[in-house]
Scaffold this motif. Structure first.
Motif, mmCIF file in Angstrom:
data_model
loop_
_atom_site.group_PDB
_atom_site.id
_atom_site.type_symbol
_atom_site.label_atom_id
_atom_site.label_comp_id
_atom_site.label_asym_id
_atom_site.label_seq_id
_atom_site.Cartn_x
_atom_site.Cartn_y
_atom_site.Cartn_z
ATOM 1 N N LEU A 169 -60.574 -2.880 1.305
ATOM 2 C CA LEU A 169 -59.253 -3.345 1.715
ATOM 3 C C LEU A 169 -58.239 -2.515 0.939
ATOM 4 O O LEU A 169 -58.258 -2.512 -0.294
ATOM 5 N N ALA A 170 -57.383 -1.799 1.643
ATOM 6 C CA ALA A 170 -56.341 -1.009 0.995
ATOM 7 C C ALA A 170 -55.025 -1.765 1.093
ATOM 8 O O ALA A 170 -54.640 -2.222 2.168
ATOM 9 N N LEU A 171 -54.350 -1.900 -0.044
ATOM 10 C CA LEU A 171 -53.081 -2.625 -0.103
ATOM 11 C C LEU A 171 -51.984 -1.688 -0.567
ATOM 12 O O LEU A 171 -52.150 -0.977 -1.554
ATOM 13 N N ARG A 172 -50.861 -1.715 0.109
ATOM 14 C CA ARG A 172 -49.681 -0.983 -0.349
ATOM 15 C C ARG A 172 -48.921 -1.880 -1.315
ATOM 16 O O ARG A 172 -48.830 -3.075 -1.108
ATOM 17 N N ASP A 173 -48.356 -1.249 -2.326
ATOM 18 C CA ASP A 173 -47.599 -2.004 -3.329
ATOM 19 C C ASP A 173 -46.448 -1.140 -3.833
ATOM 20 O O ASP A 173 -46.374 -0.802 -5.009
ATOM 21 N N ASP A 231 -47.272 -9.085 2.423
ATOM 22 C CA ASP A 231 -46.734 -9.164 3.778
ATOM 23 C C ASP A 231 -47.712 -8.648 4.822
ATOM 24 O O ASP A 231 -47.798 -9.172 5.917
ATOM 25 N N GLU A 232 -48.426 -7.593 4.486
ATOM 26 C CA GLU A 232 -49.340 -7.000 5.449
ATOM 27 C C GLU A 232 -50.687 -7.716 5.392
ATOM 28 O O GLU A 232 -51.062 -8.277 4.380
ATOM 29 N N ASP A 233 -51.402 -7.672 6.494
ATOM 30 C CA ASP A 233 -52.739 -8.224 6.558
ATOM 31 C C ASP A 233 -53.683 -7.025 6.576
ATOM 32 O O ASP A 233 -53.881 -6.404 7.618
ATOM 33 N N SER A 263 -42.333 4.581 -5.302
ATOM 34 C CA SER A 263 -43.613 5.273 -5.234
ATOM 35 C C SER A 263 -44.536 4.600 -4.231
ATOM 36 O O SER A 263 -44.346 3.455 -3.855
ATOM 37 N N ASP A 264 -45.540 5.365 -3.830
ATOM 38 C CA ASP A 264 -46.506 4.862 -2.863
ATOM 39 C C ASP A 264 -47.750 4.400 -3.613
ATOM 40 O O ASP A 264 -48.719 5.135 -3.737
ATOM 41 N N VAL A 265 -47.683 3.195 -4.173
ATOM 42 C CA VAL A 265 -48.799 2.651 -4.938
ATOM 43 C C VAL A 265 -49.751 1.967 -3.971
ATOM 44 O O VAL A 265 -49.335 1.218 -3.096
ATOM 45 N N ARG A 266 -51.018 2.251 -4.146
ATOM 46 C CA ARG A 266 -52.043 1.606 -3.329
ATOM 47 C C ARG A 266 -53.123 1.030 -4.240
ATOM 48 O O ARG A 266 -53.418 1.578 -5.287
#
Length: 81
Positions: free
Chosen positions: A53-57, A30-32, A2-5
């Motif tokens: 700040l949006a983070l993918r998880d 991993d992403e900045d 899934s595309d969790v943010r």
């Protein structure tokens, strides 16, 4: 998969940049993430802006409560999707 943010809301740009750097160290992301300005509706003054700040998880390994507490150290919070 899934595309969790997760979205962290922070009080100013400097804080958002500091939190973005600290995320990698604390959570091993991993992403900045790049800070994005979110002006409050009807406000033109940059002082009234929040920074996001949006983070993918995708793996679902980031705990929402832990992210909220982490952002709280900088007077921020995790926004519920």
């Amino acid at each position: 998969m899934s595309d969790v943010r997760h979205v962290l809301v922070l009080p100013d740009r400097d804080t958002a940049e500091e939190v973005a750097e600290a995320l990698a160290e604390h959570f091993g992301v991993d992403e900045d993430p790049r800070p994005v300005r979110d002006a409050l509706a009807g406000e033109d003054d940059a002082e009234d802006a929040q920074w996001l700040l949006a983070l993918r998880d995708e793996a679902g390994r980031l705990d929402p409560a832990e992210l909220d507490a982490f952002a709280g150290r900088w007077d921020g919070w995790r926004e519920e999707p």
